[in-house]
Write a protein that holds these residues in place. Sequence first.
Motif, mmCIF file in Angstrom:
data_model
loop_
_atom_site.group_PDB
_atom_site.id
_atom_site.type_symbol
_atom_site.label_atom_id
_atom_site.label_comp_id
_atom_site.label_asym_id
_atom_site.label_seq_id
_atom_site.Cartn_x
_atom_site.Cartn_y
_atom_site.Cartn_z
ATOM 1 N N LEU A 100 5.986 -6.123 -7.181
ATOM 2 C CA LEU A 100 4.822 -5.359 -6.729
ATOM 3 C C LEU A 100 4.521 -4.181 -7.649
ATOM 4 C CD1 LEU A 100 5.282 -5.084 -2.865
ATOM 5 C CD2 LEU A 100 3.612 -6.432 -4.076
ATOM 6 N N THR A 101 5.520 -3.773 -8.458
ATOM 7 C CA THR A 101 5.372 -2.532 -9.216
ATOM 8 C C THR A 101 4.275 -2.576 -10.291
ATOM 9 O OG1 THR A 101 7.709 -2.217 -8.844
ATOM 10 C CG2 THR A 101 6.656 -0.770 -10.438
ATOM 11 N N PRO A 102 4.195 -3.624 -11.141
ATOM 12 C CA PRO A 102 3.272 -3.504 -12.290
ATOM 13 C C PRO A 102 1.837 -3.245 -11.908
ATOM 14 C CG PRO A 102 4.679 -5.386 -12.582
ATOM 15 C CD PRO A 102 4.920 -4.897 -11.191
ATOM 16 N N ARG A 103 1.413 -3.636 -10.726
ATOM 17 C CA ARG A 103 0.029 -3.402 -10.328
ATOM 18 C C ARG A 103 -0.340 -1.926 -10.390
ATOM 19 N NH1 ARG A 103 -3.023 -4.968 -4.742
ATOM 20 N NH2 ARG A 103 -4.929 -3.927 -5.278
ATOM 21 N N TRP A 104 0.612 -1.069 -10.040
ATOM 22 C CA TRP A 104 0.309 0.356 -9.959
ATOM 23 C C TRP A 104 0.652 1.079 -11.249
ATOM 24 C CZ3 TRP A 104 -2.370 0.936 -5.735
ATOM 25 C CH2 TRP A 104 -2.148 0.033 -4.705
ATOM 26 N N VAL A 105 1.220 0.354 -12.227
ATOM 27 C CA VAL A 105 1.712 1.031 -13.415
ATOM 28 C C VAL A 105 0.919 0.643 -14.662
ATOM 29 C CG1 VAL A 105 3.742 1.408 -14.833
ATOM 30 C CG2 VAL A 105 4.006 1.154 -12.402
ATOM 31 N N TYR A 116 2.685 -14.335 -12.264
ATOM 32 C CA TYR A 116 1.749 -13.231 -12.078
ATOM 33 C C TYR A 116 0.322 -13.685 -12.312
ATOM 34 C CZ TYR A 116 4.136 -8.894 -11.390
ATOM 35 O OH TYR A 116 4.796 -7.863 -10.839
ATOM 36 N N ALA A 117 0.148 -14.424 -13.440
ATOM 37 C CA ALA A 117 -1.204 -14.864 -13.767
ATOM 38 C C ALA A 117 -1.714 -15.835 -12.714
ATOM 39 C CB ALA A 117 -1.226 -15.507 -15.143
ATOM 40 N N VAL A 118 -0.828 -16.652 -12.164
ATOM 41 C CA VAL A 118 -1.290 -17.649 -11.207
ATOM 42 C C VAL A 118 -1.655 -17.008 -9.873
ATOM 43 C CG1 VAL A 118 -0.561 -19.642 -9.883
ATOM 44 C CG2 VAL A 118 -0.158 -19.572 -12.296
ATOM 45 N N VAL A 119 -0.895 -16.001 -9.440
ATOM 46 C CA VAL A 119 -1.247 -15.372 -8.169
ATOM 47 C C VAL A 119 -2.253 -14.243 -8.339
ATOM 48 C CG1 VAL A 119 0.945 -15.963 -7.145
ATOM 49 C CG2 VAL A 119 0.652 -13.728 -8.140
ATOM 50 N N GLU A 120 -2.730 -13.994 -9.556
ATOM 51 C CA GLU A 120 -3.784 -13.020 -9.839
ATOM 52 C C GLU A 120 -3.430 -11.607 -9.410
ATOM 53 O OE1 GLU A 120 -7.479 -14.256 -8.234
ATOM 54 O OE2 GLU A 120 -7.256 -16.257 -9.006
ATOM 55 N N ARG A 121 -2.224 -11.202 -9.703
ATOM 56 C CA ARG A 121 -1.884 -9.807 -9.449
ATOM 57 C C ARG A 121 -2.230 -8.993 -10.672
ATOM 58 N NH1 ARG A 121 -0.587 -7.267 -4.773
ATOM 59 N NH2 ARG A 121 0.920 -5.935 -5.775
ATOM 60 N N ASP A 122 -2.417 -7.674 -10.487
ATOM 61 C CA ASP A 122 -2.502 -6.789 -11.637
ATOM 62 C C ASP A 122 -1.203 -6.912 -12.406
ATOM 63 O OD1 ASP A 122 -4.890 -5.917 -10.875
ATOM 64 O OD2 ASP A 122 -4.395 -3.800 -10.870
ATOM 65 N N PRO A 123 -1.158 -6.822 -13.714
ATOM 66 C CA PRO A 123 -2.269 -6.584 -14.646
ATOM 67 C C PRO A 123 -3.074 -7.836 -14.997
ATOM 68 C CG PRO A 123 -0.216 -6.647 -15.829
ATOM 69 C CD PRO A 123 0.137 -6.811 -14.401
ATOM 70 N N PHE A 124 -2.890 -8.919 -14.280
ATOM 71 C CA PHE A 124 -3.628 -10.144 -14.597
ATOM 72 C C PHE A 124 -4.696 -10.443 -13.557
ATOM 73 C CE2 PHE A 124 0.479 -11.748 -16.718
ATOM 74 C CZ PHE A 124 0.187 -11.029 -17.844
ATOM 75 N N ASP A 125 -5.265 -9.451 -12.919
ATOM 76 C CA ASP A 125 -6.265 -9.743 -11.884
ATOM 77 C C ASP A 125 -7.667 -9.810 -12.480
ATOM 78 O OD1 ASP A 125 -6.579 -7.088 -12.360
ATOM 79 O OD2 ASP A 125 -7.186 -6.629 -10.330
ATOM 80 N N ARG A 144 0.813 -1.213 0.000
ATOM 81 C CA ARG A 144 0.000 0.000 0.000
ATOM 82 C C ARG A 144 0.845 1.260 0.000
ATOM 83 N NH1 ARG A 144 -5.044 -0.735 4.066
ATOM 84 N NH2 ARG A 144 -5.517 1.400 3.521
ATOM 85 N N LYS A 145 1.902 1.232 0.788
ATOM 86 C CA LYS A 145 2.740 2.423 0.897
ATOM 87 C C LYS A 145 3.493 2.674 -0.407
ATOM 88 C CE LYS A 145 4.147 5.334 4.143
ATOM 89 N NZ LYS A 145 3.199 6.174 4.864
ATOM 90 N N TYR A 146 4.018 1.581 -0.977
ATOM 91 C CA TYR A 146 4.802 1.697 -2.204
ATOM 92 C C TYR A 146 3.909 2.155 -3.359
ATOM 93 C CZ TYR A 146 7.873 -0.120 -5.895
ATOM 94 O OH TYR A 146 8.656 -0.266 -6.997
ATOM 95 N N GLY A 147 2.711 1.560 -3.438
ATOM 96 C CA GLY A 147 1.786 1.982 -4.477
ATOM 97 C C GLY A 147 1.378 3.431 -4.314
ATOM 98 N N ALA A 148 1.167 3.840 -3.082
ATOM 99 C CA ALA A 148 0.801 5.229 -2.826
ATOM 100 C C ALA A 148 1.924 6.161 -3.262
ATOM 101 C CB ALA A 148 0.485 5.416 -1.351
ATOM 102 N N ARG A 149 3.159 5.787 -2.991
ATOM 103 C CA ARG A 149 4.260 6.668 -3.379
ATOM 104 C C ARG A 149 4.393 6.737 -4.890
ATOM 105 N NH1 ARG A 149 4.534 10.338 -1.448
ATOM 106 N NH2 ARG A 149 6.712 10.906 -1.817
#
Lengths: 331, 156, 179
Positions: A292-297, A213-222, A46-51
């Motif tokens: 963790l980065t691609p989720r916010w980008v 990424y696709a298996v753990v369902e993170r963005d951009p694959f959520d 959360r903190k990293y995404g916020a920054r």
Amino acid sequence: MLSYAYAVLSRWLPYPLNLIGALIALLVASLAIVAVIPIIIGWVDRKYGARIQSRWGPTYVGPFGLLQNVADLIKLLGKRVITTNVDILSYTFVPIALTAAAFLMILIIPWGGPNLSIVNIPYNLLFIYVAMAVSPLLILLAGWSENNKYAIIGGFRGATQIATYELALIVTILSVTILSGSYNINDIVAGQSSVWYVVYLPLAFILFITAGYAVVERDPFDIPEATQELLAGWKVEYSGLRYGLFLLSDYVKIFMLSMLVVYLFLGGWNGPLLPAFVWFWIKTIVTMMILLTPRWVYPRVRIDQLVKFGWNWMLPLAIINLLAVGMVVFV
Amino acid sequence: MPSKVVDALKDSFKDNVTVLSDNGVEDVIVLSDKKLLKEAAKLIKKIHDIVFLITVVDRNPTFEIGYVFSNYVDKSILNLRVNIMQDDLSIDSITSVFPSADWEEREAYDMFGIKFNGHPSLKRILLPEDWPGHPLRKDFKVTDDVRNWTGLDLKF
Amino acid sequence: MNPLDNKENSAGEFSYSGLGDIVFMKAEKFIDTVLNWSRGWSLWPVTFGTSCCAIEMMTFGATKVDADRMGVLFVGDSPRQSDLILVSGTITKKMARRLLNVYEQMPSPKYVIAVGACNISGGLYHDSYNTIAGIDRIMPVDVYIPGCPPRPEQFQDAVRVLRKLIQQNEIKRYAKQSS
């Protein structure tokens, strides 16, 4: 770690008591890890995404907002659970089973040193893969049990996506195991003492991260829980502690993925000067921040694009990679 | 400037049609008999593609319904006006001729209570379906009962 | 299950008969305190925006006035996972049912913030036949934010006030509902 605790307790306690004591110690240790890791990773996320979005993120709860996820989890504990028209047995079973799978990974994976896992078994990489691979069935079951159109669409999407990409994941893992000749993470890391496998297998490295990424369902694959289309996808009817368990297992999964990347491709705990433990954690944390980065980008892809990409590119590339590794090793 | 449609309407309906020239630019055609509306709509459909507006004015005791037709080719506009009496608030629906009249007629029903015969689903569009009364009529008064009406079975 | 439940049930018969009761009450108070602390710091909203106040609500979650700092996480998920409903915008009589539907789908410790003049008293449309003149006619409201529309900072202040109310255990209506 179990055998160590058993050996220590055997000095003072007779036979059945020392085993029970060792199991209790094991339980406490793994519970602590299960509880603490998602909280810390959740805060970092959360903190990293916020920054990245030039916000501040959680600030007021505890020092630097560190207790934010503690507050979230306690709140979820105290919430009422509304169940309407659900199949209560499978509805209750899915969060427990998913968390148990995450728990199993925590038990088996080494924590930054040879034989430093809670339970030592020879085929631990295979076991971790199995614990990851159980999820599409559970997601489909969750989507079905909730009796909700969003949930069932999300469940089908999740099952499709994970089934597609797990195939590519296991083929990629196979290329690493052929190179090292073992399913044991300790042996795989020992095989990388001179050169990291990422040098030999750059393609497998990229494929592994993408499929992971696709298996753990993170963005951009959520896609299964695409907020704008499906509210929360297959999680839509879950509230209270059950939803909290999903959050926990999500963060455990992303952490496991970064640890696996370090173990399989980045040399594990090998490194000059510093102790092995420190090297491992430096690598894991750096990898995790990158993961963790691609989720916010990046924006989300569509489900048809994702599945098409999986079958048309990921799997053929993984098989070609496997064949090439096999040719080099055996010929 | 009388257009082809106006001439055709005059030819077929003779003295049931009067043309008012309000501002000299756009003619307003008044249809005296409301039973002829559907035939007139079929005639107008040959030239005009859509009805994009249906207006209702409550001129006690008559209700004045205005249809505004247009087409996609030369953007010309045709105003058709029908007067109906307060004691018989019903008129033929033109939804079968102009599908775009569907929601407009529902709105007219919602606000004024005009029954459109032959409409596929004549129910309220803006207000809740169990709302009492038709709020844009002249005899409708906003009382406390209306203000406090929620139609909900409140539990607290 | 819910500690608030026990409180409601034992409210009539206050008796200090034994040590067990005292220990029980202390434990109950401790659990209440911890739960209220976490509820106050983790208010996930479901955003019910019907008109212009919703634009300011978006700004509340965006960069400059960062709602995430106070634990207001716009998960964007279903009402099942939310604690707070931000009703912002005019509520017509047809929309009132949908609003109540969403509200009733939220699990029990749930709070309501009424945003803007239309929600407090009807605002511009207070004399209309088609609007609810204040949503407190149809649902319990904890905090009101005045303004037409209010500034994003006022949302921040409302969340602060709501957190104080929760942590001082001022909001007690859920004990009745969950029984």
